[in-house]
Structure formats: C-alpha cells, structure tokens
Design a protein around this motif. Structure first.
Motif, PDB file in Angstrom:
ATOM      1  N   LEU A   1       0.824  -1.205   0.000  1.00 43.16           N
ATOM      2  CA  LEU A   1       0.000   0.000   0.000  1.00 43.16           C
ATOM      3  C   LEU A   1       0.865   1.264   0.000  1.00 43.16           C
ATOM      4  CD1 LEU A   1      -2.762  -1.106   2.533  1.00 43.16           C
ATOM      5  CD2 LEU A   1      -2.912  -1.019   0.035  1.00 43.16           C
TER       6      LEU A   1
ATOM      7  N   ASP B   1       0.708   4.063  -2.903  1.00 40.99           N
ATOM      8  CA  ASP B   1       0.470   5.478  -2.617  1.00 40.99           C
ATOM      9  C   ASP B   1       1.461   6.362  -3.377  1.00 40.99           C
ATOM     10  OD1 ASP B   1      -0.771   7.677  -0.919  1.00 40.99           O
ATOM     11  OD2 ASP B   1       1.329   7.858  -0.332  1.00 40.99           O
TER      12      ASP B   1
ATOM     13  N   ASP C   1       0.634   6.299  -7.207  1.00 38.73           N
ATOM     14  CA  ASP C   1      -0.593   7.008  -7.548  1.00 38.73           C
ATOM     15  C   ASP C   1      -0.417   8.519  -7.512  1.00 38.73           C
ATOM     16  OD1 ASP C   1      -3.303   6.685  -8.357  1.00 38.73           O
ATOM     17  OD2 ASP C   1      -3.953   7.381  -6.381  1.00 38.73           O
ATOM     18  N   ARG C   2       0.597   8.997  -6.830  1.00 34.26           N
ATOM     19  CA  ARG C   2       0.857  10.432  -6.791  1.00 34.26           C
ATOM     20  C   ARG C   2       1.666  10.910  -7.993  1.00 34.26           C
ATOM     21  NH1 ARG C   2       4.083  11.364  -2.874  1.00 34.26           N
ATOM     22  NH2 ARG C   2       4.019   9.495  -1.590  1.00 34.26           N
TER      23      ARG C   2
END
Length: 400
Positions: free
Chosen positions: A86, A90, A93-94
């Motif tokens: 995860l 994260d 995805d940024r």
C-alpha cells in the motif's frame, strides 16, 4: 512507433526486500522466506543473493540449505508485506495513474501524454523508481514493462530483472520474445499448453502469428481471440470475468423459517451456486451470507479465501458464518436468506499454490470430487449425490 498505453511494475524479490529494508543485518545476504518458521516445507520467496545460488520460489528448505550454505530463513509476514504494498501504491498514484494493484507485488499504470512515447515512458519509470526508493526504501526496487496493452506490458516487465525496463509493441514483436516458452506467457497453463500443442502451435512466434479466430477455437472461448489479438498489439482491456458473481437468494415459505431449517436451505443454495460456478469453468475468492429476519433486521458477513470451485469448502465457510450468527444466541425466524460467490475469475487463470502443492489451473482434490458429483447428478438426476443434509426450496419464493 505504436503508442504505449500501459506500464506494468513488478517488484523484485518483494518479500525478501521488505525484510532487508527493515533489518540492515540482512542486507547483502541470502534470505529466503518460508510459510512458517520451520525446517521443512518450501521457500515462498528468495532474495537475489539467494537466487544467485539457485534458490527459487518453490525450492524446498532442505535443498535451499544445500545450495546456499549460510542462507537465512525467515517466516512470512503477509500483513507486513501488504502494508509495504500500500505504501508503494500510494507513491505510484501520486506520480502516475495507478489503475490496478494486480497482486501484492505487481502494479499497473495507465500512460498518457508524453509518457506514451518511449522516451517519455522511460523518464516516468525512472522518476517512479527514484520516488519509491526515497519514500518507501532503497531496497524496494521493481522491473518495469511498457506496452500498448496490459498483456504485452506484463510480459515486458519479466524480461529484465532485477530493476530493469523493457518494452514490447508491434515494432519489435514477436522476435523480442521468441526465446520464451509458451508457458512463460501469463495465462498459458500446462493444460492450455497441451491444447496448443495438439493444435500444432509449438512456440511463441507461432502463437503470435495465429489467426485470432483459430485461437478462439483452441481456447473454446472468446478469451483465446482476445489473448492473441493483444499479443499482436491491439488495445483490448483485459476483463477478469464476464459476471460479478454467482448466488441465490430465497424468500422462505413458513415451513423453512426456523433458523435450523433456514440453515439447511442455505446449504442447498450453496450447492446450486457452486455447480453453476464449475459449469462456467470459474473459481470464486469470496463467500458471503445474508440473513434477514421478521423483525426487519439483516445480518450479512463475508469471508475471502483462495480462489476455488470446491462445494465442500464453501459449505464449510457457510457453516462458519452461521456459527458466527448464532454466537450471541439463537436468532429469530428468518424471512429470507442469500449466498453469494464473488471475486470470480477463470480456473485457467488461477495461479498455483506452492504450499499445497498445486500447479496453475490444476484442480484440487475437493474440486475433482465436486466435478465427479456434477457428472453423476447430470447422468442419474439432480440430487442423486448430495453434500450431507440440505433442504431444497424450489418455487416462486426464489429471488436469485
């Protein structure tokens, strides 16, 4: 050059890398992850230092110790690896459009703008590598594959490990993967490989050049046509399933509303749903039970599991959820109930289980028994063989 639409990221020796990131004493040393802290069984992951000695996923502990004296064995810590998964997601995805977390160590990104060119995509991957190293840990590295669709990007991601970057498109296919075996490709199980051999397709180049309509016949499904068209570079999104799940629900007639009788109806519903699941050649990775009472309350629970089509296994899950329902005392009269099998995929796509052991797309013993029961019931009549006591509830009360 054909535009790149997908980047597929495959973390390198993910479990072992997480352990090395957390414990500096493990860095640079051969590490293997086992399912339990035991001197038996097999390795479920290995660091690249261990792989240099021939230790691989699936290598037995005794063999790993012989191949690599001094290897360090650690028990698997799945929840820890999920947390790192995860954390990596994260970061990705940024910086880019993360469309799918394909597994605990694989991620899929959609490419757009300059990233659809080879130069732009390579620059994006370099940026992602630097960001993951800085924000999650320098031992967390990945190999990346670029392609016009998900399949080619995934294959490309396996070509240069560790920490590599490769691309596939009609501009370098099929020559770039001509050295691979048929079962090196994702989705080609041992059974499918044998089916291709019987059709005269013996290598990857022949498969890539196959008429997609012929592939549909070999697969006995439209999935074969989709697979070959993607190998040829077409932008066809992969659809995991053609339906969301298999289930049945019932509004109970008065004689079935006592909880014990409702439980028996639930068993019957499980048998019906799993038979349909097998009929379509699919497996389910989640089982859910919903029970509604006359007082207006509804109780619902679900449990995830290894993808399966074994009726006896789902009946055990069904029983476990009813036990949870009864934990605070006997429930009141039941007005309706439903069972659902979700997170469905094709059996041919199911990965193996090293701990079972179970090969990809191979049926378990329980699944083979279930198939035999289906065959007997088809020949001699529905219900000729049942899985213990159930209560059939046909009629207009059925809602599913």
């Amino acid at each position: 050059m054909t535009p790149f639409r997908v980047a597929y990221l495959d973390m390198n020796s993910f479990f072992a890398s997480v352990e090395q990131e957390l414990d500096p004493a493990l860095r640079g040393k051969p590490v293997a992850i086992t399912a339990v802290d035991s001197n038996s069984g097999a390795c479920v992951a290995a660091s690249y230092e261990a792989k240099a000695f021939g230790v691989r996923t699936g290598t037995r502990v005794a063999d790993a110790r012989r191949l690599c004296p001094g290897i360090i064995f650690l028990p698997s810590r799945h929840r820890l690896y999920v947390r790192f998964n995860l954390a990596v997601a994260d970061v990705l995805d940024r910086y880019a459009e993360l469309t799918h977390i394909r597994s605990v160590d694989e991620f899929q990104l959609a490419l757009s703008g300059d990233a659809q060119t080879l130069e732009g995509a390579c620059a994006l991957v370099a940026q992602l590598k630097a960001a993951v190293a800085k924000e999650v840990g320098p031992r967390l590295r990945f190999s990346a594959g670029l392609g016009p669709n998900h399949l080619l990007a995934k294959i490309a991601g396996k070509l240069d490990k560790p920490d590599g970057l490769q691309w596939l498109s009609p501009d370098n296919m099929p020559e770039r993967i001509a050295h691979l075996s048929l079962d090196d490709l994702p989705g080609i199980s041992r059974a499918m490989k044998e089916r291709l051999f019987r059709a005269g397709v013996y290598d990857v180049v022949s498969l890539c050049q196959l008429d997609p309509r012929h592939a549909r016949q070999i697969w006995r499904s439209v999935e074969g046509e989709r697979f070959v068209r993607m190998l040829q570079g077409m932008d066809i999104p992969i659809i995991a399933t053609q339906r969301g799940g298999y289930g049945n629900s019932k509004v109970l007639s008065p004689e079935f509303r006592a909880p014990r009788r409702a439980y028996q109806v639930g068993r019957w519903l499980v048998e019906k749903a799993t038979a349909r699941l097998r009929r379509d050649g699919r497996v389910a990775a989640r089982f859910s039970l919903t029970v509604s009472f006359f007082e207006g309350q509804t109780w619902a629970r679900g449990v995830s599991c290894f993808p399966t089509q074994d009726t006896a296994f789902f009946l055990r899950l069904h029983r476990a959820l009813w036990r949870a329902l009864w934990r605070n005392g006997p429930p009141g009269p039941v007005i309706s109930l439903g069972v659902n099998l979700t997170e469905v995929d094709l059996l041919d796509r199911r990965q193996g289980d090293l701990l079972a052991p179970l090969a990809p797309a191979e049926r378990t013993r329980g699944e083979r028994v279930s198939v035999a029961v289906d065959q007997i019931n088809a020949r001699f009549g529905d219900g000729m063989i049942r899985y213990g006591i159930h209560a059939a509830h046909p009629g207009f009360f059925e809602r599913g």
